[in-house]
Design an enzyme around this catalytic site. Sequence first.
Site, PDB file in Angstrom:
ATOM      1  CD  GLU A 115      18.601 -10.525  -7.016  1.00  0.00           C
ATOM      2  OE1 GLU A 115      18.722 -10.681  -5.777  1.00  0.00           O
ATOM      3  OE2 GLU A 115      19.470  -9.906  -7.813  1.00  0.00           O
ATOM      4  N   GLY A 153      15.885  -1.080  -4.464  1.00  0.00           N
ATOM      5  CA  GLY A 153      16.530  -2.310  -4.623  1.00  0.00           C
ATOM      6  C   GLY A 153      18.204  -2.401  -4.021  1.00  0.00           C
ATOM      7  CB  SER A 155      19.700  -4.016   0.700  1.00  0.00           C
ATOM      8  OG  SER A 155      18.765  -4.630   1.775  1.00  0.00           O
ATOM      9  CB  SER A 156      17.347   2.023   1.913  1.00  0.00           C
ATOM     10  OG  SER A 156      16.217   1.408   1.817  1.00  0.00           O
ATOM     11  CG  ASP A 173      19.106  -7.633   1.569  1.00  0.00           C
ATOM     12  OD1 ASP A 173      19.606  -8.158   0.334  1.00  0.00           O
ATOM     13  OD2 ASP A 173      17.907  -7.345   1.296  1.00  0.00           O
ATOM     14  CE  LYS A 196      11.866  -6.660  -0.145  1.00  0.00           C
ATOM     15  NZ  LYS A 196      12.908  -5.528  -0.048  1.00  0.00           N
TER      16      LYS A 196
HETATM   17  P1  ATP Z   1      15.330  -3.738  -1.582  1.00  0.00           P
HETATM   18  O1  ATP Z   1      14.925  -4.595  -0.135  1.00  0.00           O
HETATM   19  O2  ATP Z   1      14.581  -4.191  -2.621  1.00  0.00           O
HETATM   20  O3  ATP Z   1      17.019  -3.910  -1.649  1.00  0.00           O
HETATM   21  P2  ATP Z   1      15.103  -1.068  -0.142  1.00  0.00           P
HETATM   22  O4  ATP Z   1      15.655  -2.031   1.364  1.00  0.00           O
HETATM   23  O5  ATP Z   1      15.743  -0.081  -0.278  1.00  0.00           O
HETATM   24  O6  ATP Z   1      15.187  -2.008  -1.224  1.00  0.00           O
HETATM   25  P3  ATP Z   1      12.501  -1.645   1.511  1.00  0.00           P
HETATM   26  O7  ATP Z   1      13.053  -2.956   2.120  1.00  0.00           O
HETATM   27  O8  ATP Z   1      11.013  -1.647   1.093  1.00  0.00           O
HETATM   28  O9  ATP Z   1      13.503  -1.224   0.256  1.00  0.00           O
HETATM   29  O10 ATP Z   1      12.679  -0.776   2.751  1.00  0.00           O
HETATM   30  C1  ATP Z   1      12.565   0.716   2.395  1.00  0.00           C
HETATM   31  C2  ATP Z   1      12.050   1.368   3.584  1.00  0.00           C
HETATM   32  O11 ATP Z   1      13.237   1.501   4.685  1.00  0.00           O
HETATM   33  C3  ATP Z   1      11.507   3.092   3.389  1.00  0.00           C
HETATM   34  O12 ATP Z   1      10.271   2.888   3.235  1.00  0.00           O
HETATM   35  C4  ATP Z   1      11.900   3.468   5.033  1.00  0.00           C
HETATM   36  O13 ATP Z   1      10.749   2.991   5.833  1.00  0.00           O
HETATM   37  C5  ATP Z   1      13.190   2.937   5.275  1.00  0.00           C
HETATM   38  N1  ATP Z   1      14.365   3.636   4.944  1.00  0.00           N
HETATM   39  C6  ATP Z   1      15.127   3.491   4.287  1.00  0.00           C
HETATM   40  N2  ATP Z   1      16.059   4.541   4.116  1.00  0.00           N
HETATM   41  C7  ATP Z   1      15.720   5.528   5.052  1.00  0.00           C
HETATM   42  C8  ATP Z   1      16.208   6.754   5.394  1.00  0.00           C
HETATM   43  N3  ATP Z   1      17.508   7.142   4.791  1.00  0.00           N
HETATM   44  N4  ATP Z   1      15.565   7.327   6.344  1.00  0.00           N
HETATM   45  C9  ATP Z   1      14.460   6.645   7.083  1.00  0.00           C
HETATM   46  N5  ATP Z   1      13.860   5.448   6.646  1.00  0.00           N
HETATM   47  C10 ATP Z   1      14.613   4.927   5.767  1.00  0.00           C
HETATM   48  C1  GLA Z   2      15.378  -8.613  -1.092  1.00  0.00           C
HETATM   49  C2  GLA Z   2      15.584  -9.397   0.121  1.00  0.00           C
HETATM   50  C3  GLA Z   2      16.806 -10.326   0.171  1.00  0.00           C
HETATM   51  C4  GLA Z   2      16.698 -11.157  -1.248  1.00  0.00           C
HETATM   52  C5  GLA Z   2      16.381 -10.431  -2.230  1.00  0.00           C
HETATM   53  C6  GLA Z   2      16.146 -11.304  -3.671  1.00  0.00           C
HETATM   54  O1  GLA Z   2      16.384  -7.603  -1.267  1.00  0.00           O
HETATM   55  O2  GLA Z   2      15.514  -8.598   1.390  1.00  0.00           O
HETATM   56  O3  GLA Z   2      16.857 -11.321   1.371  1.00  0.00           O
HETATM   57  O4  GLA Z   2      15.745 -12.044  -1.118  1.00  0.00           O
HETATM   58  O5  GLA Z   2      15.421  -9.564  -2.062  1.00  0.00           O
HETATM   59  O6  GLA Z   2      17.497 -11.799  -3.899  1.00  0.00           O
HETATM   60 MG    MG Z   3      14.911  -4.048   1.910  1.00  0.00          MG
END
Ligand code: ATP
Ligand code: GLA
Ligand code: MG
Length: 538
Positions: free
Chosen positions: A57, A167, A169-170, A215, A263
């Site tokens: 991580e 978390g 990674s959408s 991701d 984020k």
């Molecule tokens: P992490 O990066 O911690 O794994 P994550 O990728 O889900 O989590 P973010 O990197 O903050 O979180 O991205 C989330 C953003 O992606 C949302 O605010 C939105 O703008 C976009 N997104 C995610 N899913 C969708 C969806 N189903 N439809 C439209 N936009 C989306």
């Molecule tokens: C997010 C980032 C990745 C990675 C993780 C932490 O998901 O998009 O690149 O840095 O946090 O491990």
């Molecule tokens: Mg993300």
Amino acid sequence: MAGPVPVASSLSDIYTVDAIGTQAKRWNNLLARFQTIYGQPAEFVARSPGRVNIIGEHIDYSLYPVLPMAITADSLLAVSTNVASTNTKEGHYKIKIANVQDAKFPAHEFDIPYEAVDIDATVHEWTNYFKSGLRGALELLRKKHGNDFEPKSMQILMDGTVPAGGGLSSSAAFVSSSALAVMVANGEKTVDKTELTELAIVSERAVGVNSGGMDQSASVFSERGSALFVSFTPSLKARPVSFPKTNPELTFLIAQSFVTADKFVTGPVHYNLRVVECSLAAAYLNAVLNPPGTQLPSDASPLSVSLHGFHETYFALQEHSSGATKSKSTESQLEELVALTAEKLDKRDGYTREEIAAVLNISVDELNKKFTSRFPVRAEKFKLRQRALHVFSEALRVLKFMSLLEQQPTNTDDTSEYNAQLGDLLNQTQDSCRDVYECSCKEIDELCSIARKAGSYGSRLTGAGWGGCSVHLVPAGKVKAVREAWEREYYSKLDLSEEQKEAAVVVSKPGSGSAVYLVDDKPGPVVVDDRDRGSEVY
Ligand code: ATP
Ligand code: GLA
Ligand code: MG
């Protein structure tokens, strides 16, 4: 692992049997809504999944290897390029983009000039993620076909099931599927997985988060049934890794904290700040440990200077000056780096810009320009000691985890001890994320401690942290007990909708990576497997 993104001929190529029923309904709904919105069928669907990180991580942006796996939840983009050009501006192409969750993610229409895709990273807008994939894909297409390449207009309907900000990674699922959709829409018959991943990594940074490459790699390269070992140097490589047969059998549980970690919003004090701290730590260690004037190599990390770059440079110089013929193992190098960091970076309360600039022999302005100008951060002091200690020790844990997986358990009748060793490494990661890297939160800590008490071998946050999701290595026989304990001690205290309750905990099986499904060939409902081609089955 390298090679082209697969073209699926049925949903069975993408999902496991238990997921097919739900997925077929969802895909048919997506294609039917596409027809309603745009008055014509979609030509293809581009698909990329979310991921859960098992171990490694916050070390991908320091270019150390990580071990994630894809999950079933994914981003689907249904696409057609048959867009009327009547009201498109001269020298532009049109992008019409809508979302099945239209109240949350409203539809947009853009006329985009051929030359450049403008992204305003100061606004948090969902279509920025599509645009970042578009921008990256067009750069690659221009490299391949020349600068006068004219992008195709597209109409798109998106359906994403990876919880946003959870978390898992959408964002990478969305950006990778967007870039893939743009490549296919512009006539690429095959899309190389490595090229797609590399462009998705760089282009996601356009939304304002200076992320690493884990991701996108997990989203594109994963194979059903295997975790994925991703390494970033000397070049991006991914290989499937399987878990040995254990007794008791092991299950990965993913549990949501329901603390949304945005984020984009918190980047200047959380994620982007950590990226800056790691690169500053690399530069600082280089200045105090390597001969004067040593330059770190410019690499693929977000700020081009990484702890891994320092690591390689330091040992190459050591070996050169001592004339050693045999290199130390990476494990012992990392152990040495942990000790050196503890000794040389002794200020526990952090370092000011002035202090760091003086050691690097540059001005504060130069430091700001190099490290904090593209992704601004807010900090009086930078915790170089803690960040470097986490990165080196976490990189070491990944290697230990991998060597356990490669060793296989000795006593196959009862592998409890082996399971516990794997779990211990996950618990150590959580301790380091909580106390040293400061990227956990009390809700995640609570989910982990409840799970461990109920029988989890190892529990930790997964992904960026500061909320989002947690991952737990649980013996199959204890899954029920762990779920019940969370319900009793955590979820019942939150005000959750039925939908949230259902999504709170999932058993995660390693899923497959990106794929393209061509609708053109198969009119009617989506194909579930070859025998069902073209007939409604669900
Ligand atoms: P992490 O990066 O911690 O794994 P994550 O990728 O889900 O989590 P973010 O990197 O903050 O979180 O991205 C989330 C953003 O992606 C949302 O605010 C939105 O703008 C976009 N997104 C995610 N899913 C969708 C969806 N189903 N439809 C439209 N936009 C989306
Ligand atoms: C997010 C980032 C990745 C990675 C993780 C932490 O998901 O998009 O690149 O840095 O946090 O491990
Ligand atoms: Mg993300």
